[in-house]
Structures are given as structure tokens and as C-alpha cells.
Design an enzyme around this catalytic site. Sequence first.
Site, PDB file in Angstrom:
ATOM      1  N   ARG A  42     -28.465  22.659  42.395  1.00  0.00           N
ATOM      2  CA  ARG A  42     -28.938  23.352  43.598  1.00  0.00           C
ATOM      3  C   ARG A  42     -29.965  24.393  43.182  1.00  0.00           C
ATOM      4  O   ARG A  42     -29.636  25.505  42.812  1.00  0.00           O
ATOM      5  CB  ARG A  42     -27.763  23.997  44.334  1.00  0.00           C
ATOM      6  N   SER A 113     -22.380  19.218  54.485  1.00  0.00           N
ATOM      7  CA  SER A 113     -21.789  20.520  54.792  1.00  0.00           C
ATOM      8  C   SER A 113     -21.333  20.557  56.252  1.00  0.00           C
ATOM      9  O   SER A 113     -22.093  20.208  57.147  1.00  0.00           O
ATOM     10  CB  SER A 113     -22.806  21.636  54.548  1.00  0.00           C
ATOM     11  N   LYS A 142     -25.537  32.337  48.322  1.00  0.00           N
ATOM     12  CA  LYS A 142     -26.404  31.666  49.290  1.00  0.00           C
ATOM     13  C   LYS A 142     -26.919  32.699  50.293  1.00  0.00           C
ATOM     14  O   LYS A 142     -26.148  33.260  51.068  1.00  0.00           O
ATOM     15  CB  LYS A 142     -25.638  30.565  50.032  1.00  0.00           C
TER      16      LYS A 142
END
Length: 212
Positions: A42, A113, A142
Site C-alpha cells: 500500500r 473494504s 490512513k
Amino acid sequence: MFNKKALRLYFICGTQDIPQDKTIYEVLTEALSAGITMFQFREKGESALQGDDKEALALSLQALCHNYKVPFIVNDDIELALNINADGIHVGQDDPSVDLFALQFQDKIIGLSVSNVDEYKKSDLSHVDYIGVGPMYQTTSKNDASAPVGPEMIQTLRTYINDFPIVAIGGIQLENAPTILQKGADGISIISAIAQSNSVTNTVRQFLQTVE
């Protein structure tokens, strides 16, 4: 056929998550050696690698994962996942509809998600192998994370999806992991607790004791 045991200890990481005195390759090597069961690349944020640099890093990390027979998942970047023949892709609610790219990812792992019941009801899980539910708790990993939904959301979603694979994400630490698993998660996704650990090996082993 996707084996949900791969979700038990799911490490998610990019260069932005790594302390300045280490490299992502070093951290991932240690995490794999200690026993993580899946890895998601990520690469996000202002400092994130782009283009050829991102692809080169992804290829090196993928080769490392394959040395340990651990699935290598790409976050969001469908083009990258296809270019390097990644083991799978993880997408969010704001990404293109799963059925638009599912044909390109046959025999690959697809994660989605899902934060709440409303998102679940809007999601087509027919091509999805697992859902990532969260954030469980407040998280600094995040910048765009929504408000925490808590472990109870896993229990709530279980009433809709029965034994469909669920991995929890967001603010998970050693002390709160048992509660999450008790609510019905098949595994836990970890970013900073592993990436920022002073001893990645010890941290991974402690998490594994929790999920096993």
C-alpha cells in the site's frame, strides 16, 4: 480457492510507514521470517513512489513474499497489479466496481473494504474473496480513514454474511486484538504496530500467538 487462513496476520505496508532508519525490504523480510500470513503493498501519500520506481519496488517485495510462499496483494492500483501479475488486489468503496475488473483477475485474490452495513448492502461480493472491515479503532496510518466502527461491526456483519472471510483493520494493537477475534474476525490487518516496531520479529510472533 481462497483459504481464509491467509488472513490471520495480514501485514499492510508502504514506504511511508517505515521508520527512517530502515527500509521496507528489511522490515518485510523480518515480518515474513517471523510468520506473517499475507502482505499488501500500500504505497500512499505525498512521499509515495510512482511509476517505474513503484513497480520496481513492488516486484522486489513480491519476489520476497513468494520466497516465503506468502500472497502478495496490491492496494488499489489495478494497473500495477496486472503489470506484475500480483496474487491479488484490494480495493475500496470508491474504487471502480469489482465486476469491472474481476475478469482481469481470474484466479486472483480480490479484497474489498466494507465499513458498515450500508456499504455491505451496496457491495456485490460475488467476485470478492474477503472483506476488510474497519477502522476498528482510531488510526494514524490512513489520512482518509473514516470514524472507527469498533469490533461490534464484525459481529453485526456476521449476521448478514455468515462465514464469509473477514479481516479487521485499523488501530489494531496487541492489547485489543483478542477482542476483535472474539467478535468473529478471521484475522487482523496490521500496519504501524508491525512497521514501526522496535522488534518486528517479537511483535509478529506475539500477534501470531493471539490469532492461533
